[in-house]
Design an enzyme around this catalytic site. Structure first.
Site, short mmCIF file in Angstrom:
data_model
loop_
_atom_site.label_atom_id
_atom_site.label_comp_id
_atom_site.label_asym_id
_atom_site.label_seq_id
_atom_site.Cartn_x
_atom_site.Cartn_y
_atom_site.Cartn_z
N ARG A 27 -7.52 6.14 -2.08
CA ARG A 27 -6.64 7.06 -2.81
C ARG A 27 -6.91 7.07 -4.29
O ARG A 27 -7.44 6.12 -4.86
CB ARG A 27 -5.18 6.61 -2.60
CG ARG A 27 -4.71 6.62 -1.15
CD ARG A 27 -4.38 8.00 -0.71
NE ARG A 27 -3.90 8.06 0.66
CZ ARG A 27 -2.96 8.92 1.07
NH1 ARG A 27 -2.42 9.78 0.24
NH2 ARG A 27 -2.60 8.95 2.33
N PHE A 83 -11.17 25.94 2.09
CA PHE A 83 -11.13 25.63 0.65
C PHE A 83 -10.81 26.90 -0.17
O PHE A 83 -9.83 27.58 0.12
CB PHE A 83 -12.43 24.94 0.22
CG PHE A 83 -12.67 23.68 1.02
CD1 PHE A 83 -11.83 22.58 0.86
CD2 PHE A 83 -13.67 23.60 1.98
CE1 PHE A 83 -12.00 21.43 1.61
CE2 PHE A 83 -13.85 22.45 2.74
CZ PHE A 83 -13.02 21.37 2.54
N THR A 104 -3.48 18.67 -0.89
CA THR A 104 -3.93 18.58 -2.28
C THR A 104 -4.97 19.67 -2.57
O THR A 104 -4.98 20.27 -3.65
CB THR A 104 -4.49 17.17 -2.57
OG1 THR A 104 -3.47 16.23 -2.20
CG2 THR A 104 -4.82 16.98 -4.04
N ASN A 105 -5.83 19.95 -1.58
CA ASN A 105 -6.83 21.00 -1.80
C ASN A 105 -6.18 22.36 -1.99
O ASN A 105 -6.55 23.13 -2.87
CB ASN A 105 -7.81 21.07 -0.61
CG ASN A 105 -8.74 19.87 -0.57
OD1 ASN A 105 -8.85 19.14 -1.55
ND2 ASN A 105 -9.38 19.63 0.57
N LYS A 118 7.62 8.47 0.04
CA LYS A 118 7.98 8.84 1.42
C LYS A 118 9.37 8.32 1.77
O LYS A 118 10.15 9.01 2.43
CB LYS A 118 6.96 8.28 2.40
CG LYS A 118 5.53 8.70 2.12
CD LYS A 118 5.39 10.18 2.18
CE LYS A 118 3.93 10.59 2.01
NZ LYS A 118 3.77 12.05 2.05
N TYR A 171 0.80 -1.23 0.00
CA TYR A 171 0.00 0.00 0.00
C TYR A 171 0.83 1.28 0.00
O TYR A 171 1.76 1.43 0.80
CB TYR A 171 -0.92 0.04 1.23
CG TYR A 171 -2.12 0.93 0.99
CD1 TYR A 171 -3.26 0.43 0.36
CD2 TYR A 171 -2.11 2.27 1.34
CE1 TYR A 171 -4.35 1.23 0.10
CE2 TYR A 171 -3.21 3.08 1.08
CZ TYR A 171 -4.33 2.56 0.46
OH TYR A 171 -5.40 3.36 0.20
N GLY A 172 0.47 2.20 -0.85
CA GLY A 172 0.94 3.59 -0.82
C GLY A 172 2.42 3.75 -0.53
O GLY A 172 3.27 3.12 -1.17
N ARG A 229 -4.09 20.53 11.75
CA ARG A 229 -5.53 20.47 12.01
C ARG A 229 -5.69 20.74 13.50
O ARG A 229 -5.44 19.85 14.31
CB ARG A 229 -6.00 19.08 11.63
CG ARG A 229 -7.45 18.87 11.44
CD ARG A 229 -7.67 17.42 11.04
NE ARG A 229 -7.59 17.21 9.61
CZ ARG A 229 -8.62 17.38 8.77
NH1 ARG A 229 -9.80 17.74 9.24
NH2 ARG A 229 -8.48 17.16 7.49
C1 OXD Z 1 0.85 10.74 3.22
C2 OXD Z 1 0.72 10.67 1.75
O1 OXD Z 1 0.47 9.79 3.91
O2 OXD Z 1 1.02 11.66 1.09
O3 OXD Z 1 1.34 11.77 3.70
O4 OXD Z 1 0.32 9.61 1.23
MN MN Z 2 1.96 13.18 2.29
#
Ligand code: OXD
Ligand code: MN
Length: 627
Positions: free
Chosen positions: A405, A531, A293-294, A246, A237-238, A436
Site C-alpha cells: 500500500r 482505465f 482509486t483508478n 473501515k 496492518y491497514g 470484478r
Molecule cells: C480495503 C481498503 O481493503 O480500502 O477496502 O483498504
Molecule cells: Mn476499501
C-alpha cells in the site's frame, strides 16, 4: 525537542493503579473533557503503557515520530532525492491484510449483526478482550489520537479518538484523517465521539528488544455498535489498525447512519466536468482492490472531459432538504493498493506519490526508491523484496506484496477538487455499483428506478482480491461492496437504502448504474480497455442523466445503444462490443437463483421490495425474446 522529552512520566507500580493522568492531556476546558481524560486513564490502567503521548497533530510531532521509527528500525527512510519525506514499512509476513475472519460485530442481539458478519456476544468478548488488553502495552507508548472524519465541526462530520501503541498507526491516521487539538476542543465542547482502542498485542518486558513490526498471532477486530466502540488487537496492518477507516467510517458509521437517516458507503467520489463545463458528481462502490482509486483519479481519454478527485474509498451520503443526496469523503488521504498502479494505469496516483508517502510492503530499489509490480512495464534488474530479501526478475515471485500500500494525503493529488473537503459535501448525480466479473455482467446497465438500483447493489458479486485474506479469484457476493464493512444486518441495510431513497425527490435522486470493466471474452481477454477509457462509459451515463440519449430496455436493466457509446480514437471490435453487452438468459436465471439463495440466508428480513424486484427480473428473463 526530542519526542522522548514530551513524555511526561513512566508508569511504575502494580497493575491498575495508574494515576488519573500520567501523560500530558491538552489543557483544554469544557464539559466533555473529563470523560475523555477518564476514558484514556481507564484504557491506560488496563493496558499499562510505559508512557502516554497525546497527539497534537503538529508537523514537528509527526517528524519526530517518523525519525524515531527510523532510529528503531521500524521504517526505512527513502532516498529524498527520489522520494522526499517518504518511508517504507515492512510488515510481519503474517500481518499483510484485513483479517475478515477475525473481525466481529458484538451487538446485543445476534440478528442485528446478520448472517454476513461474525457475531460475538458483547459480554463474552469484553471478557476475552480485557484479558488480552491487560498489560498489552507494557513497555510501549500509548498514543492518544483525536481525529475527525470530515472537516472538523462540519455538518456531516463525526469525530473519534484512537488510543494505540503503534507509532506507524499514528503516522497513518495523521495522513488519513484530520488529527489534532481542534478535535479535542470539539469533544471538550460536548460533541459526541467514538472510542477506538488498538494494541498490536506485543508488550515489551524490561530489557526486551523490540522488533520492526510488532504484532500478535491472535487477532480480534471487535465492533460494539450499541455503544459505538471499536477494539482491535494483534494486527498493525491497514484497516485493522487505522480504526478511523473501515472500523469507524464504515462499520460503526453505517450503524449511526441507519439511526440518523444517512448512509456510510464503500465508495469513491468524483466530479466529472463535461466539455460544456457542466459539473456532475458521481459516487461508485466497487469491492476492495477493484479499481476505486483508478476511477477516482481518472484521466479521460476523450477530449474535453475532466475529472476532479473527491475521495477514493469511503463516502457518507445524506439526503438534503433540497431532495438531493449530498456526499462527503470523510477521509483526508488515500490508502491505496500499490501493485497495478503505474504510468499507464493511473498516472495521477503516480504523481500523487512524489513524496510525503508511507509505503508498506513494496519493494526497495538499490537507489533508495520504491518499486512494485505495474509501476513500470519492466522490473528493475535488482531489488529488495517486501520481506527484505534480494530479488531479481528471475526470482519467480512478486517483489511487492499483492496488498502492498501507499498512504498519502489527498491534498497531494494533482487533480484533487479544489473544494474536496468542503464540510457540506457535493450533490450526487449518479451512483455506480461494480465488481470484478469475467462473465455475465455487461459493461454498463442503468437501473429503471431507485428500488431497482438498490436491487442491483444488493446483488453485486465479485472475484476476490488480495485486500483481505482468502482465495484470490474466487467469486463471492459483495452487496454494495459492503460485505466486510456493514456494521449491522445487511437485510436491514438494504431496507435502509430503500428508505433513504424515499427521502429524495424522485427527479433529484442520483440515477443508479451497474458497471463492469472486467468482462472477458471466451478467449480469456478483457473485452474493454478500462482505465482512462472508462470515461466513455461515464460520458454515456451523463448523457442519460441529461436526457440526451435513449436506452434499450433489457431484462436486467437499460443498456446503451452501441452507436451511443463514444468510441472515437479507440478500436473495440464489433464482436467484442456485442459480447460486452450480451445477456444470456439462462446464466442470468442461474444468477437469480443464487440471489434467492443469498436472500434466503437473511430469512424474512429481506425487504419485500427486493423480493418483488427478483420476481420481476425472473419474469423478464423468462419472457425475453431469445437472441
Ligand atoms: C480495503 C481498503 O481493503 O480500502 O477496502 O483498504
Ligand atoms: Mn476499501
Amino acid at each position: 525537542m526530542a519526542l522522548a522529552d514530551t513524555f511526561t512520566r513512566t508508569l511504575t507500580g502494580p497493575v491498575r493503579t495508574a494515576p488519573a493522568s500520567y501523560g500530558a492531556a491538552p489543557t483544554i476546558d469544557g464539559p466533555g473533557m473529563a470523560a475523555l481524560v477518564a476514558w484514556v486513564d481507564e484504557i491506560a490502567a488496563l493496558t499499562q503503557p510505559a508512557r502516554i503521548h497525546w497527539i497534537d497533530g503538529s508537523r514537528g510531532e509527526n517528524e519526530a515520530l517518523l525519525r524515531e521509527m527510523v532510529d528503531e528500525g521500524k521504517l526505512i527512510k527513502l532516498n529524498p532525492e527520489w522520494r522526499p519525506g517518504s518511508y517504507l514499512a515492512r510488515s510481519h509476513p503474517s500481518d499483510v491484510a484485513r483479517t475478515e475472519g477475525r473481525t466481529f460485530i458484538a451487538s446485543e442481539n445476534e440478528e442485528d449483526a446478520g448472517p454476513t458478519n461474525n457475531w460475538v456476544a458483547p459480554a463474552e468478548i469484553r471478557g476475552t478482550l480485557n484479558g488480552l488488553f491487560e498489560g498489552s502495552m507494557r513497555g510501549r507508548t500509548m498514543y492518544v489520537v483525536p481525529f475527525s472524519m470530515g472537516a472538523v465541526g462540519g455538518p456531516l462530520s463525526h469525530i473519534g479518538v484512537q488510543v494505540t501503541d503503534s507509532a506507524y498507526a499514528v503516522a497513518s491516521i495523521g495522513i488519513m484523517t484530520r488529527v489534532g487539538e481542534d478535535v479535542v476542543r470539539e469533544i471538550a465542547n460536548g460533541a459526541p465521539w467514538v472510542k477506538t482502542v488498538h494494541s498490536v498485542g506485543a508488550p515489551l518486558e524490561a530489557g526486551q528488544a523490540d522488533v520492526a513490526w510488532p504484532c500478535n498471532d491472535e487477532k480480534y477486530i471487535v465492533h460494539y455498535p450499541d455503544t459505538l466502540e471499536v477494539w482491535s488487537y494483534g494486527s498493525g496492518y491497514g484497516g485493522n489498525a487505522i480504526l478511523a477507516k473501515k472500523c469507524f467510517a464504515l462499520r460503526i458509521a453505517s450503524v449511526i447512519g441507519r439511526d440518523e437517516g444517512w448512509l456510510a458507503e464503500h465508495m469513491l467520489l468524483i466530479r466529472v466536468i463535461s466539455p460544456e463545463g457542466k459539473a456532475f458528481h458521481v459516487a461508485a462502490a466497487f469491492p476492495s482492490a477493484c479499481g476505486k482509486t483508478n476511477l477516482a483519479m481518472l484521466r479521460p481519454t476523450i477530449p474535453g472531459w475532466r475529472v476532479e478527485t473527491l475521495g477514493d474509498d469511503i463516502a457518507w451520503l445524506r439526503p438534503g432538504d433540497d431532495g438531493r443526496l449530498w456526499a462527503i469523503n470523510p477521509e483526508a488521504g488515500f490508502f491505496g493498493v500499490a501493485p497495478g498502479t503505474g504510468e499507464s494505469t493511473n498516472v495521477t496516483a503516480v504523481e500523487t506519490l512524489w513524496g510525503n508517502t508511507i509505503f508498506t510492503n513494496v519493494a526497495l530499489r538499490p537507489d533508495g526508491d520504491v518499486w512494485w509490480e505495474g509501476l513500470t512495464d519492466e522490473a528493475p534488474a535488482q531489488l529488495t523484496d517486501w520481506e527484505g530479501n534480494d530479488w531479481t526478475p528471475a526470482s519467480g515471485r512478486p517483489a511487492a506484496h499483492p496488498n502492498s500500500r501507499f498512504t498519502v494525503a489527498a491534498a497531494q493529488c494533482p487533480q484533487i477538487a479544489p473544494d474536496w473537503d468542503t464540510p457540506e459535501g457535493v450533490p450526487l448525480d449518479a451512483i455506480l455499483f461494480g465488481g470484478r466479473r469475467a462473465t455475465n455482467v455487461p459493461l454498463v446497465v442503468e437501473a429503471t428506478d431507485w428500488a431497482h438500483g438498490v436491487f442491483l447493489g444488493s446483488t453485486i458479486s465479485s472475484e476476490r482480491t488480495a485486500a483481505a485474506e482468502g482465495t484470490v479469484g474466487e467469486l463471492r457476493r459483495d452487496p454494495f461492496a459492503m460485505l466486510p464493512f456493514c456494521g449491522y444486518n445487511m437485510a436491514d441495510y438494504f431496507g435502509h437504502w430503500i428508505s433513504v431513497g424515499q427521502k429524495l425527490r424522485f427527479d433529484r435522486a442520483p440515477r443508479i448504474f451497474q458497471v463492469n470493466w472486467f468482462r472477458k471474452g471466451t478467449d480469456g481477454r478483457f473485452l474493454w480497455p478500462g482505465f482512462g477509457d472508462n470515461a466513455r462509459v461515464i460520458d454515456w451515463i451523463i448523457r442519460r442523466i441529461e436526457g440526451g440519449v435513449p436506452a434499450i430496455d433489457s431484462p436486467i436493466g437499460r443498456l446503451p445503444r452501441l452507436t451511443d457509446l463514444n468510441l472515437d480514437g479507440i478500436e473495440v471490435p464489433e464482436a467484442d462490443l456485442e459480447e460486452l453487452f450480451a445477456i444470456d438468459s439462462s446464466s442470468w436465471l442461474t444468477e437469480a437463483d443464487l440471489t434467492e439463495e443469498f436472500y434466503n440466508t437473511f430469512g424474512d428480513r429481506i425487504p419485500s421490495t427486493l423480493r418483488a424486484e427478483l420476481s420481476s427480473l425472473r419474469y423478464r428473463l423468462n419472457h425475453a425474446p431469445q437472441a
